[in-house]
Design a protein around this motif. Structure first.
Motif, PDB file in Angstrom:
ATOM      1  N   SER A  31       0.809  -1.220   0.000  1.00 57.73           N
ATOM      2  CA  SER A  31       0.000   0.000   0.000  1.00 57.73           C
ATOM      3  C   SER A  31       0.842   1.270   0.000  1.00 57.73           C
ATOM      4  CB  SER A  31      -0.883  -0.005   1.247  1.00 57.73           C
ATOM      5  OG  SER A  31      -0.055  -0.029   2.408  1.00 57.73           O
ATOM      6  N   GLY A  32       2.149   1.136   0.243  1.00 61.29           N
ATOM      7  CA  GLY A  32       2.990   2.326   0.356  1.00 61.29           C
ATOM      8  C   GLY A  32       3.060   2.871   1.771  1.00 61.29           C
ATOM      9  N   ALA A  33       2.349   2.235   2.697  1.00 63.72           N
ATOM     10  CA  ALA A  33       2.400   2.616   4.114  1.00 63.72           C
ATOM     11  C   ALA A  33       2.725   1.374   4.929  1.00 63.72           C
ATOM     12  CB  ALA A  33       1.067   3.199   4.561  1.00 63.72           C
ATOM     13  N   VAL A  34       3.575   1.537   5.941  1.00 62.47           N
ATOM     14  CA  VAL A  34       3.915   0.391   6.795  1.00 62.47           C
ATOM     15  C   VAL A  34       2.786   0.235   7.805  1.00 62.47           C
ATOM     16  CG1 VAL A  34       5.594  -0.528   8.435  1.00 62.47           C
ATOM     17  CG2 VAL A  34       6.367   0.662   6.382  1.00 62.47           C
ATOM     18  N   ASP A  35       1.841  -0.631   7.431  1.00 60.35           N
ATOM     19  CA  ASP A  35       0.576  -0.745   8.155  1.00 60.35           C
ATOM     20  C   ASP A  35       0.321  -2.169   8.637  1.00 60.35           C
ATOM     21  OD1 ASP A  35       0.183  -1.999   5.758  1.00 60.35           O
ATOM     22  OD2 ASP A  35      -1.451  -0.710   5.076  1.00 60.35           O
TER      23      ASP A  35
END
Ligand SMILES: [Cu+2]
Length: 324
Positions: A112-116
């Motif tokens: 997603s492009g976010a470290v989630d």
């Protein structure tokens, strides 16, 4: 690439504007949490390092640890021809097995492009320009020169390079938004430069040690300690006589190399290990795991060029001159 650059420039500009607004607001009204979150920073970490001639490469993130705030972004910049990935696993997991360049989830950009808490993968990070040979990767693998991820949550987040496994690990420490930063980017840059110099020194020592073991009938397939890697055959040129055997020795490495004469095999064929063979020209390749050797007996005079199929783009090539 250009789109990413300009969007990053736009973010930086927005951050500066937001910071100015916050500073104004703080003077009169006091900063609100939402205003603080808009002053997010972008940090830079280097993926790998290499000496000027490319003979020593470093499998390390520089710096290995970074302390940021919630809402910040980290950009990893490729810093060697040797490929690396930046890969975050769900719930701080680790690479499960050896690197598999044929697995799309390992060599293409994912997430997603976010470290989630979900899988995030950079694809192949290398300084080799798009369109040029960047190693034995399938056509669907795409090289990138950088990768940015945002960090919406607090916590300590480990990541790995899939190519170099658990030996090449980094950590991003994320504090609550607005927390004072312990280090500046300039301090991280200085630390990165110092670590890269130490890796080059280690590489030069490894090279000297391997050269001391080498002779006309024994070629060391580089040398590495898991972080500093000498990407050269030592010696790169040897001269023998018909009937002689040259031992290609991968005992001073923690990773594989190949000795490949003629056509470079593709896919699983590339990963075939041969302990010994005789050679009189044509195609011959052995994928040599760490600790093992490949003995080649030369039966015909000639000048035979060979490569390491994994590292020829870094200059890991050699020749054997066979005299009658
Ligand atoms: Cu190699």
């Amino acid at each position: 690439m250009n789109a990413q650059r300009s969007s990053r420039a736009a973010i930086t500009l927005r951050s500066v504007v937001a910071f100015a607004l916050v500073a104004l607001g703080a003077a009169s009204l006091g900063a609100t949490p939402s205003a603080v979150a808009e002053t997010s920073h972008n940090w830079t970490v280097l993926a790998g390092s290499q000496s000027a001639d490319g003979s020593v490469t470093g499998a390390r993130f520089l710096p290995g640890e970074i302390w940021i705030d919630q809402g910040d972004t980290v950009t990893w910049v490729a810093n060697s021809v040797e490929p690396h990935t930046v890969t975050f696993f769900p719930t701080n997991g680790q690479p499960a097995g050896p690197f598999n360049p044929g697995d799309p989830s390992q060599v293409t950009r994912m997430g997603s492009g976010a470290v989630d808490g979900t899988y995030q993968n950079s694809g192949v990070l290398t300084t080799v320009p798009v369109g040029q040979d960047f190693g034995p990767f399938p056509p669907f693998a795409t090289p990138y020169q950088d990768y940015s991820l945002s960090f919406p949550d607090t916590g300590d987040f480990d990541y790995y390079c899939l190519v170099h496994g658990v030996m090449m690990k980094g950590t991003v420490h994320v504090a609550a938004a607005g927390t004072a930063y312990p280090f500046t980017q300039a301090q991280y840059n200085a630390q990165a430069a110092q670590q890269a110099r130490a890796i080059r020194r280690d590489g030069n020592l490894l090279r000297a040690r391997a050269l001391a073991e080498a002779n006309q009938h024994r070629v060391m397939m580089g040398a590495d300690d898991g972080t500093a890697m000498v990407m050269r055959f030592l010696r790169p040129s040897v001269t023998v006589h018909v009937g002689d055997t040259v031992l290609f020795d991968n005992s001073q490495n923690m990773g594989p190399h190949t000795v490949t004469f003629g056509e470079e095999p593709m896919g699983p064929a590339l990963e075939t290990y041969r302990p010994a063979a005789s050679y009189s020209g044509g195609d011959l390749s052995s994928f040599t795991p760490p600790g093992l050797t490949f003995a080649v007996t030369f039966t015909k005079p000639g000048i035979y060029h060979y490569i390491c199929a994994l590292h020829d783009v870094q200059g890991m090539v050699g020749r054997v001159i066979v005299r009658p």
